[in-house]
Design a protein around this motif. Structure first.
Motif, PDB file in Angstrom:
ATOM      1  N   SER A 102      45.938  61.990  15.943  1.00 57.41           N
ATOM      2  CA  SER A 102      45.957  62.898  16.696  1.00 57.41           C
ATOM      3  C   SER A 102      44.616  61.986  17.041  1.00 57.41           C
ATOM      4  O   SER A 102      43.794  60.744  16.640  1.00 57.41           O
ATOM      5  N   THR A 103      44.084  62.508  18.190  1.00 60.35           N
ATOM      6  CA  THR A 103      43.612  61.833  18.896  1.00 60.35           C
ATOM      7  C   THR A 103      41.515  61.737  18.823  1.00 60.35           C
ATOM      8  O   THR A 103      40.855  61.211  19.482  1.00 60.35           O
ATOM      9  N   SER A 104      41.822  63.310  18.827  1.00 60.37           N
ATOM     10  CA  SER A 104      40.255  64.284  18.510  1.00 60.37           C
ATOM     11  C   SER A 104      40.346  65.304  17.686  1.00 60.37           C
ATOM     12  O   SER A 104      41.639  65.378  17.342  1.00 60.37           O
ATOM     13  N   PRO A 105      39.394  65.230  16.998  1.00 57.96           N
ATOM     14  CA  PRO A 105      39.424  66.495  16.359  1.00 57.96           C
ATOM     15  C   PRO A 105      39.918  67.930  16.885  1.00 57.96           C
ATOM     16  O   PRO A 105      38.799  67.954  17.753  1.00 57.96           O
ATOM     17  N   GLY A 106      40.329  68.204  15.431  1.00 58.81           N
ATOM     18  CA  GLY A 106      41.129  70.099  16.141  1.00 58.81           C
ATOM     19  C   GLY A 106      42.220  69.630  17.275  1.00 58.81           C
ATOM     20  O   GLY A 106      42.422  71.062  18.110  1.00 58.81           O
ATOM     21  N   SER A 107      42.454  68.402  17.790  1.00 55.23           N
ATOM     22  CA  SER A 107      43.540  68.280  18.348  1.00 55.23           C
ATOM     23  C   SER A 107      45.201  68.034  17.645  1.00 55.23           C
ATOM     24  O   SER A 107      46.730  68.305  18.527  1.00 55.23           O
ATOM     25  N   SER A 108      45.005  67.866  16.744  1.00 57.03           N
ATOM     26  CA  SER A 108      46.727  67.484  16.308  1.00 57.03           C
ATOM     27  C   SER A 108      47.335  69.543  15.735  1.00 57.03           C
ATOM     28  O   SER A 108      46.938  69.949  15.543  1.00 57.03           O
ATOM     29  N   PRO A 109      48.231  68.819  15.282  1.00 54.47           N
ATOM     30  CA  PRO A 109      49.308  69.714  15.152  1.00 54.47           C
ATOM     31  C   PRO A 109      49.320  70.476  14.042  1.00 54.47           C
ATOM     32  O   PRO A 109      48.513  70.173  13.081  1.00 54.47           O
TER      33      PRO A 109
ATOM     34  N   VAL B  97      53.442  67.375   3.214  1.00 56.36           N
ATOM     35  CA  VAL B  97      53.114  66.797   4.313  1.00 56.36           C
ATOM     36  C   VAL B  97      52.030  67.330   5.154  1.00 56.36           C
ATOM     37  O   VAL B  97      50.971  67.137   5.032  1.00 56.36           O
ATOM     38  N   ARG B  98      51.761  68.957   4.337  1.00 53.88           N
ATOM     39  CA  ARG B  98      51.054  69.587   5.040  1.00 53.88           C
ATOM     40  C   ARG B  98      49.496  69.095   4.261  1.00 53.88           C
ATOM     41  O   ARG B  98      48.599  69.031   4.304  1.00 53.88           O
ATOM     42  N   LYS B  99      49.774  68.619   3.104  1.00 50.61           N
ATOM     43  CA  LYS B  99      48.273  68.124   2.378  1.00 50.61           C
ATOM     44  C   LYS B  99      48.115  66.819   3.016  1.00 50.61           C
ATOM     45  O   LYS B  99      46.294  66.832   2.683  1.00 50.61           O
ATOM     46  N   VAL B 100      48.905  66.056   2.883  1.00 51.27           N
ATOM     47  CA  VAL B 100      48.037  64.867   4.144  1.00 51.27           C
ATOM     48  C   VAL B 100      47.715  65.284   5.666  1.00 51.27           C
ATOM     49  O   VAL B 100      47.053  64.404   5.737  1.00 51.27           O
ATOM     50  N   ALA B 101      48.406  65.961   5.998  1.00 46.90           N
ATOM     51  CA  ALA B 101      47.878  66.312   7.685  1.00 46.90           C
ATOM     52  C   ALA B 101      46.428  67.651   7.326  1.00 46.90           C
ATOM     53  O   ALA B 101      46.088  67.434   8.234  1.00 46.90           O
ATOM     54  N   THR B 102      46.291  68.006   6.435  1.00 41.72           N
ATOM     55  CA  THR B 102      44.909  68.736   6.138  1.00 41.72           C
ATOM     56  C   THR B 102      44.012  67.892   5.347  1.00 41.72           C
ATOM     57  O   THR B 102      43.018  68.133   5.354  1.00 41.72           O
ATOM     58  N   ALA B 103      44.071  66.352   5.326  1.00 43.44           N
ATOM     59  CA  ALA B 103      43.442  65.767   4.849  1.00 43.44           C
ATOM     60  C   ALA B 103      42.108  64.627   5.406  1.00 43.44           C
ATOM     61  O   ALA B 103      42.660  64.704   6.408  1.00 43.44           O
ATOM     62  N   TRP B 104      40.858  65.021   4.186  1.00 47.72           N
ATOM     63  CA  TRP B 104      40.187  64.447   5.910  1.00 47.72           C
ATOM     64  C   TRP B 104      40.067  62.886   6.070  1.00 47.72           C
ATOM     65  O   TRP B 104      40.563  61.885   4.600  1.00 47.72           O
TER      66      TRP B 104
END
Length: 68
Positions: free
Chosen positions: A4-11, A30-37
């Motif tokens: 992602s390049t900006s907050p809120g734009s990731s799949p 994958v879900r845990k990594v994608a939603t991690a801070w």
């Protein structure tokens, strides 16, 4: 790996794009990594070892890091 390049734009965390980035990984992982801070720290002066790294070393060795 950056998705992602900006907050809120990731799949979405369970999107096919994220599954392609982590082939063979469990969907829940994958879900845990994608939603991690994720935090990026940058020292604006390349090669300097007098501000960022000493601060991080001191902080991580302190009680505050344990309590955070």
């Amino acid at each position: 790996m950056r998705t992602s390049t900006s907050p809120g734009s990731s799949p979405r965390p369970d999107s096919p794009a994220n599954r392609r980035i982590f082939p063979g990984c469990d969907r829940q992982a994958v879900r845990k990594v994608a939603t991690a801070w994720q935090i990026t720290l940058i020292d604006l002066q390349w090669g300097r070892d007098t501000v960022l790294w000493p601060f991080l070393t001191t902080f991580l060795n302190s009680q505050q890091a344990v309590l955070a």
